[in-house]
Motif scaffolding. Structure first.
Motif, PDB file in Angstrom:
ATOM      1  N   ASN A  96       0.481 -60.407   5.423  1.00  0.00           N
ATOM      2  CA  ASN A  96      -0.040 -61.224   4.324  1.00  0.00           C
ATOM      3  C   ASN A  96      -1.489 -60.895   3.971  1.00  0.00           C
ATOM      4  O   ASN A  96      -2.066 -61.535   3.081  1.00  0.00           O
ATOM      5  CB  ASN A  96       0.057 -62.707   4.723  1.00  0.00           C
ATOM      6  CG  ASN A  96       0.034 -63.632   3.533  1.00  0.00           C
ATOM      7  OD1 ASN A  96       0.477 -63.275   2.436  1.00  0.00           O
ATOM      8  ND2 ASN A  96      -0.481 -64.827   3.724  1.00  0.00           N
ATOM      9  N   SER A  97      -2.090 -59.924   4.651  1.00  0.00           N
ATOM     10  CA  SER A  97      -3.529 -59.670   4.479  1.00  0.00           C
ATOM     11  C   SER A  97      -3.886 -59.242   3.060  1.00  0.00           C
ATOM     12  O   SER A  97      -4.909 -59.674   2.509  1.00  0.00           O
ATOM     13  CB  SER A  97      -3.992 -58.602   5.475  1.00  0.00           C
ATOM     14  OG  SER A  97      -3.291 -57.376   5.287  1.00  0.00           O
ATOM     15  N   LYS A  98      -3.055 -58.402   2.434  1.00  0.00           N
ATOM     16  CA  LYS A  98      -3.351 -57.980   1.066  1.00  0.00           C
ATOM     17  C   LYS A  98      -3.311 -59.162   0.108  1.00  0.00           C
ATOM     18  O   LYS A  98      -4.150 -59.277  -0.796  1.00  0.00           O
ATOM     19  CB  LYS A  98      -2.352 -56.905   0.620  1.00  0.00           C
ATOM     20  CG  LYS A  98      -2.549 -55.561   1.303  1.00  0.00           C
ATOM     21  CD  LYS A  98      -1.614 -54.516   0.732  1.00  0.00           C
ATOM     22  CE  LYS A  98      -1.848 -53.149   1.374  1.00  0.00           C
ATOM     23  NZ  LYS A  98      -0.932 -52.123   0.828  1.00  0.00           N
ATOM     24  N   GLY A  99      -2.345 -60.036   0.301  1.00  0.00           N
ATOM     25  CA  GLY A  99      -2.263 -61.217  -0.544  1.00  0.00           C
ATOM     26  C   GLY A  99      -3.461 -62.131  -0.364  1.00  0.00           C
ATOM     27  O   GLY A  99      -3.983 -62.685  -1.336  1.00  0.00           O
ATOM     28  N   LEU A 100      -3.914 -62.283   0.869  1.00  0.00           N
ATOM     29  CA  LEU A 100      -5.088 -63.115   1.132  1.00  0.00           C
ATOM     30  C   LEU A 100      -6.335 -62.507   0.500  1.00  0.00           C
ATOM     31  O   LEU A 100      -7.217 -63.236   0.024  1.00  0.00           O
ATOM     32  CB  LEU A 100      -5.288 -63.266   2.644  1.00  0.00           C
ATOM     33  CG  LEU A 100      -4.216 -64.084   3.378  1.00  0.00           C
ATOM     34  CD1 LEU A 100      -4.412 -63.990   4.885  1.00  0.00           C
ATOM     35  CD2 LEU A 100      -4.258 -65.540   2.943  1.00  0.00           C
ATOM     36  N   ASN A 101      -6.418 -61.180   0.491  1.00  0.00           N
ATOM     37  CA  ASN A 101      -7.551 -60.520  -0.167  1.00  0.00           C
ATOM     38  C   ASN A 101      -7.521 -60.765  -1.680  1.00  0.00           C
ATOM     39  O   ASN A 101      -8.559 -61.017  -2.306  1.00  0.00           O
ATOM     40  CB  ASN A 101      -7.518 -59.019   0.102  1.00  0.00           C
ATOM     41  CG  ASN A 101      -7.853 -58.676   1.544  1.00  0.00           C
ATOM     42  OD1 ASN A 101      -8.458 -59.472   2.255  1.00  0.00           O
ATOM     43  ND2 ASN A 101      -7.450 -57.505   1.984  1.00  0.00           N
ATOM     44  N   ILE A 102      -6.336 -60.698  -2.266  1.00  0.00           N
ATOM     45  CA  ILE A 102      -6.210 -60.884  -3.710  1.00  0.00           C
ATOM     46  C   ILE A 102      -6.560 -62.309  -4.111  1.00  0.00           C
ATOM     47  O   ILE A 102      -7.247 -62.544  -5.110  1.00  0.00           O
ATOM     48  CB  ILE A 102      -4.774 -60.540  -4.169  1.00  0.00           C
ATOM     49  CG1 ILE A 102      -4.523 -59.027  -4.020  1.00  0.00           C
ATOM     50  CG2 ILE A 102      -4.542 -60.961  -5.613  1.00  0.00           C
ATOM     51  CD1 ILE A 102      -3.106 -58.614  -4.307  1.00  0.00           C
ATOM     52  N   ILE A 103      -6.121 -63.275  -3.290  1.00  0.00           N
ATOM     53  CA  ILE A 103      -6.311 -64.678  -3.658  1.00  0.00           C
ATOM     54  C   ILE A 103      -7.773 -65.112  -3.540  1.00  0.00           C
ATOM     55  O   ILE A 103      -8.151 -66.179  -4.020  1.00  0.00           O
ATOM     56  CB  ILE A 103      -5.391 -65.572  -2.790  1.00  0.00           C
ATOM     57  CG1 ILE A 103      -4.994 -66.826  -3.571  1.00  0.00           C
ATOM     58  CG2 ILE A 103      -6.056 -65.946  -1.475  1.00  0.00           C
ATOM     59  CD1 ILE A 103      -3.931 -67.646  -2.887  1.00  0.00           C
ATOM     60  N   LEU A 104      -8.598 -64.282  -2.911  1.00  0.00           N
ATOM     61  CA  LEU A 104     -10.030 -64.577  -2.860  1.00  0.00           C
ATOM     62  C   LEU A 104     -10.642 -64.631  -4.258  1.00  0.00           C
ATOM     63  O   LEU A 104     -11.638 -65.328  -4.488  1.00  0.00           O
ATOM     64  CB  LEU A 104     -10.766 -63.510  -2.029  1.00  0.00           C
ATOM     65  CG  LEU A 104     -10.578 -63.544  -0.503  1.00  0.00           C
ATOM     66  CD1 LEU A 104     -11.263 -62.338   0.120  1.00  0.00           C
ATOM     67  CD2 LEU A 104     -11.132 -64.828   0.075  1.00  0.00           C
ATOM     68  N   PHE A 105     -10.042 -63.910  -5.205  1.00  0.00           N
ATOM     69  CA  PHE A 105     -10.551 -63.857  -6.572  1.00  0.00           C
ATOM     70  C   PHE A 105      -9.996 -64.985  -7.444  1.00  0.00           C
ATOM     71  O   PHE A 105     -10.308 -65.041  -8.633  1.00  0.00           O
ATOM     72  CB  PHE A 105     -10.218 -62.506  -7.202  1.00  0.00           C
ATOM     73  CG  PHE A 105     -10.856 -61.345  -6.503  1.00  0.00           C
ATOM     74  CD1 PHE A 105     -12.157 -60.981  -6.790  1.00  0.00           C
ATOM     75  CD2 PHE A 105     -10.165 -60.621  -5.550  1.00  0.00           C
ATOM     76  CE1 PHE A 105     -12.754 -59.913  -6.149  1.00  0.00           C
ATOM     77  CE2 PHE A 105     -10.752 -59.548  -4.899  1.00  0.00           C
ATOM     78  CZ  PHE A 105     -12.054 -59.192  -5.199  1.00  0.00           C
TER      79      PHE A 105
END
Length: 297
Positions: A96-105
């Motif tokens: 899920n790390s890529k999704g968590l990075n995206i949701i930071l924005f």
């Protein structure tokens, strides 16, 4: 089997509490959710007090020992259960790390990128319940280490990438736990692990907070005009004002209002995959080309 039952019950309890919080968050504001969380904590504490009132002296002694936090007294089977929970939880975090990075924005950006914020949050909640629920069941509420470790990891590794922070947080949390356990073993009087961790971690948190939340090396790359419609007088006025204020820092590329940009998130796709020939896709490709040329990659 007893260890498996305890681990399963702890995960189920954590998941139930998480589901209640998620369901409530969809219907109320942040301030109301905070009040609801406090009321929920009072209700759970009341139930615990009722159970304590009807417990035996030996049971109360075990409960107070558990609530103080301790790494001692765990059997080999319990250690194995915690290790399995750690591996499963961290694997879910890594996926899920890529999704968590995206949701930071923000959710809107995540939807435009083809991601589902609800799915990302749900998977993150499952991994959190797995990691915290099982460990808490066997070692007690050692929550402070979970608060300070991510902040220290972000401070040391100077990154917001969750893939790196998952590894860094795990290592730092382990170091803090080992340090607390070493102090407990060397002490001549019994010490609760949770309190020792708080004493170790509090100075680090204060030091990080005192440095401020902004990155002093951060630079603004430029200003991008979006949702632009040349037919609207307001859009033209905004463009003129932005150009007057920021001059050369405004990107030459303008993201025009486009139907495909609005439709792509509802189909769960980024606009490039939804319709690469659309005006919105072409605008974003022009922006990418402008950034490459500007930074001379």
């Amino acid at each position: 089997l007893m260890g498996l039952g305890t681990a399963s019950a702890s995960f189920a309890g954590a998941a139930a509490a998480a589901c209640v919080i998620i369901a409530t968050s969809r219907r109320c504001s942040s301030s109301t959710l905070l009040i609801f969380g406090i009321m929920m904590s009072f209700a759970v504490n009341a139930l615990v007090s009722i159970v304590q009132f009807s417990s035996s002296e030996e049971g109360l002694k075990l409960f107070y020992s558990w609530s103080a936090g301790s790494f001692a007294g765990n059997s080999y089977a319990e250690v194995v259960m915690m290790f399995i929970a750690f591996v499963v939880g961290c694997s879910l975090c890594a996926v899920n790390s890529k999704g968590l990075n995206i949701i930071l924005f923000g959710d809107e950006f995540a939807k435009h990128a083809g991601a589902s914020p609800e799915r990302i949050r749900s998977l993150a909640m499952v991994s959190c319940c797995m990691l915290t629920g099982v460990v808490t069941a066997f070692c007690g509420p050692l929550g402070f280490v979970g608060i300070i470790s991510p902040h220290i990891a972000r401070w040391i590794f100077k990154t917001a990438s969750h893939r790196s922070l998952i590894i860094g947080t795990s290592l730092i949390g382990a170091c803090i736990s080992l340090g607390a356990d070493l102090i407990i073993q060397l002490s001549s009087i019994p010490l609760p692990a949770g309190s020792v961790m708080a004493i170790i971690g509090t100075p680090f948190v204060i030091a990080i907070m005192s440095k401020g939340g902004l990155n002093p090396e951060m630079e603004i790359e430029g200003f991008l005009l979006t949702m632009y419609d040349s037919r609207l007088k307001l859009s033209n006025q905004v463009q003129e004002e932005v150009m007057n204020c920021f001059g050369s820092m405004v990107f030459n590329t303008i993201i025009a209002r486009n139907v495909k940009l609005s439709e792509a998130p509802s189909h769960g796709k980024p606009v490039m995959l939804y319709d690469v020939e659309s005006k919105g896709s072409q605008n974003y490709m022009q922006l990418a080309e402008e950034l490459i040329n500007k930074n001379k990659f």
